[in-house]
Design a protein around this motif. Structure first.
Motif, PDB file in Angstrom:
ATOM      1  N   ARG A   2       0.617  -1.353  -0.010  1.00  0.00           N
ATOM      2  CA  ARG A   2       0.204   0.043   0.024  1.00  0.00           C
ATOM      3  C   ARG A   2       0.648   1.284  -0.158  1.00  0.00           C
ATOM      4  NH1 ARG A   2      -5.336  -0.680   2.181  1.00  0.00           N
ATOM      5  NH2 ARG A   2      -6.029  -2.974   1.932  1.00  0.00           N
ATOM      6  N   ARG A   3       0.337   2.171  -0.424  1.00  0.00           N
ATOM      7  CA  ARG A   3       0.954   3.695  -0.769  1.00  0.00           C
ATOM      8  C   ARG A   3       1.517   4.051   0.709  1.00  0.00           C
ATOM      9  NH1 ARG A   3       2.260   7.348  -4.412  1.00  0.00           N
ATOM     10  NH2 ARG A   3       2.245   9.422  -4.154  1.00  0.00           N
ATOM     11  N   TRP A   4       0.635   4.099   1.676  1.00  0.00           N
ATOM     12  CA  TRP A   4       0.753   4.785   2.883  1.00  0.00           C
ATOM     13  C   TRP A   4       1.932   3.910   3.500  1.00  0.00           C
ATOM     14  CZ3 TRP A   4       0.717   1.758   7.279  1.00  0.00           C
ATOM     15  CH2 TRP A   4       0.114   0.479   7.218  1.00  0.00           C
ATOM     16  N   PHE A   6       4.333   2.231   1.967  1.00  0.00           N
ATOM     17  CA  PHE A   6       5.619   2.637   1.233  1.00  0.00           C
ATOM     18  C   PHE A   6       6.240   3.956   1.599  1.00  0.00           C
ATOM     19  CE2 PHE A   6       8.148   3.673  -2.524  1.00  0.00           C
ATOM     20  CZ  PHE A   6       8.556   2.163  -2.846  1.00  0.00           C
ATOM     21  N   LYS A   7       5.272   5.005   1.706  1.00  0.00           N
ATOM     22  CA  LYS A   7       5.705   6.255   2.005  1.00  0.00           C
ATOM     23  C   LYS A   7       6.187   6.452   3.572  1.00  0.00           C
ATOM     24  CE  LYS A   7       4.788   8.607  -1.631  1.00  0.00           C
ATOM     25  NZ  LYS A   7       5.874   9.375  -2.368  1.00  0.00           N
ATOM     26  N   CYS A   8       5.408   5.775   4.526  1.00  0.00           N
ATOM     27  CA  CYS A   8       6.089   5.506   5.726  1.00  0.00           C
ATOM     28  C   CYS A   8       7.675   5.016   5.904  1.00  0.00           C
ATOM     29  CB  CYS A   8       5.187   4.400   6.579  1.00  0.00           C
ATOM     30  SG  CYS A   8       5.524   4.447   8.402  1.00  0.00           S
ATOM     31  N   GLU A  10       9.404   4.940   3.526  1.00  0.00           N
ATOM     32  CA  GLU A  10      10.568   5.845   2.730  1.00  0.00           C
ATOM     33  C   GLU A  10      11.064   7.233   3.962  1.00  0.00           C
ATOM     34  OE1 GLU A  10       9.798   6.179  -1.995  1.00  0.00           O
ATOM     35  OE2 GLU A  10       8.533   7.371  -0.636  1.00  0.00           O
ATOM     36  N   GLY A  11      10.066   7.523   4.665  1.00  0.00           N
ATOM     37  CA  GLY A  11      10.221   8.515   5.725  1.00  0.00           C
ATOM     38  C   GLY A  11      11.130   7.860   6.909  1.00  0.00           C
ATOM     39  N   ARG A  14      14.745   8.165   5.405  1.00  0.00           N
ATOM     40  CA  ARG A  14      15.206   9.376   5.223  1.00  0.00           C
ATOM     41  C   ARG A  14      15.505   9.761   6.499  1.00  0.00           C
ATOM     42  NH1 ARG A  14      10.868  10.002   1.244  1.00  0.00           N
ATOM     43  NH2 ARG A  14      11.967  10.402  -0.983  1.00  0.00           N
ATOM     44  N   TYR A  95      17.720   8.186   0.016  1.00  0.00           N
ATOM     45  CA  TYR A  95      17.342   8.440   1.236  1.00  0.00           C
ATOM     46  C   TYR A  95      18.303   9.149   2.296  1.00  0.00           C
ATOM     47  CZ  TYR A  95      13.468   6.022  -1.055  1.00  0.00           C
ATOM     48  OH  TYR A  95      12.407   5.661  -1.786  1.00  0.00           O
ATOM     49  N   THR A 125      12.381  -1.246  -4.673  1.00  0.00           N
ATOM     50  CA  THR A 125      11.221  -1.701  -4.421  1.00  0.00           C
ATOM     51  C   THR A 125      11.200  -2.766  -3.465  1.00  0.00           C
ATOM     52  OG1 THR A 125       9.948  -0.611  -6.343  1.00  0.00           O
ATOM     53  CG2 THR A 125       8.713  -2.323  -5.329  1.00  0.00           C
TER      54      THR A 125
END
Length: 138
Positions: A2-4, A6-8, A10-11, A14, A95, A125
């Protein structure tokens, strides 16, 4: 994935270069807590006497936030070790750097990585999915 999630992830990636600072700061907070003045003048005594050093060691071992930061750093390091150097270069560039110099296409053009465009995105990915599984987000 899920996109959320994936973004989590990535955060989290970073924020990875700052994790040692967060760990050090949290340890300092636990070792030197803010003392509030005791208003109880002439009060009773505690039935259990624990030395301050023992209390600090227990606190450092049981602190959830501190343990979560250490676990997060360990999982990222372990996942990086599982993948090859191309994946490490991609993750480091995208990242971990404060100012990103290259995109994936730039890494390929500058011969920093030795795979094609689709394989580079696949490596990125797969790394994020593997880390998400270990973190319990996927």
């Amino acid at each position: 994935m899920r996109r959320w999630a994936f973004k989590c992830i990535e955060g989290i990636l970073r924020d990875y270069p700052n994790i040692p600072d967060y760990i050090k700061q949290r340890e300092q907070e636990l070792m030197y807590p803010i003392q509030t003045p005791d208003e109880n003048i002439g009060g009773g005594r505690s039935s259990t006497i624990i030395k301050p050093q023992e209390r600090m060691i227990i606190t450092l071992d049981e602190d959830r936030r501190l343990n979560a930061l250490k676990q997060q750093r360990k999982l990222i390091d372990d996942t990086l070790d599982e993948f090859g150097t191309d994946t490490e270069v991609i993750i480091n560039e995208l990242y971990f750097k404060k100012r990103q110099e290259y995109t994936i296409e730039g890494l390929i053009e500058q011969r920093k990585i030795f795979v094609g465009r689709s394989k580079a995105f696949e490596l990125k990915t797969k790394f994020i999915e593997s880390l998400g599984t270990k973190l319990g987000l996927y």
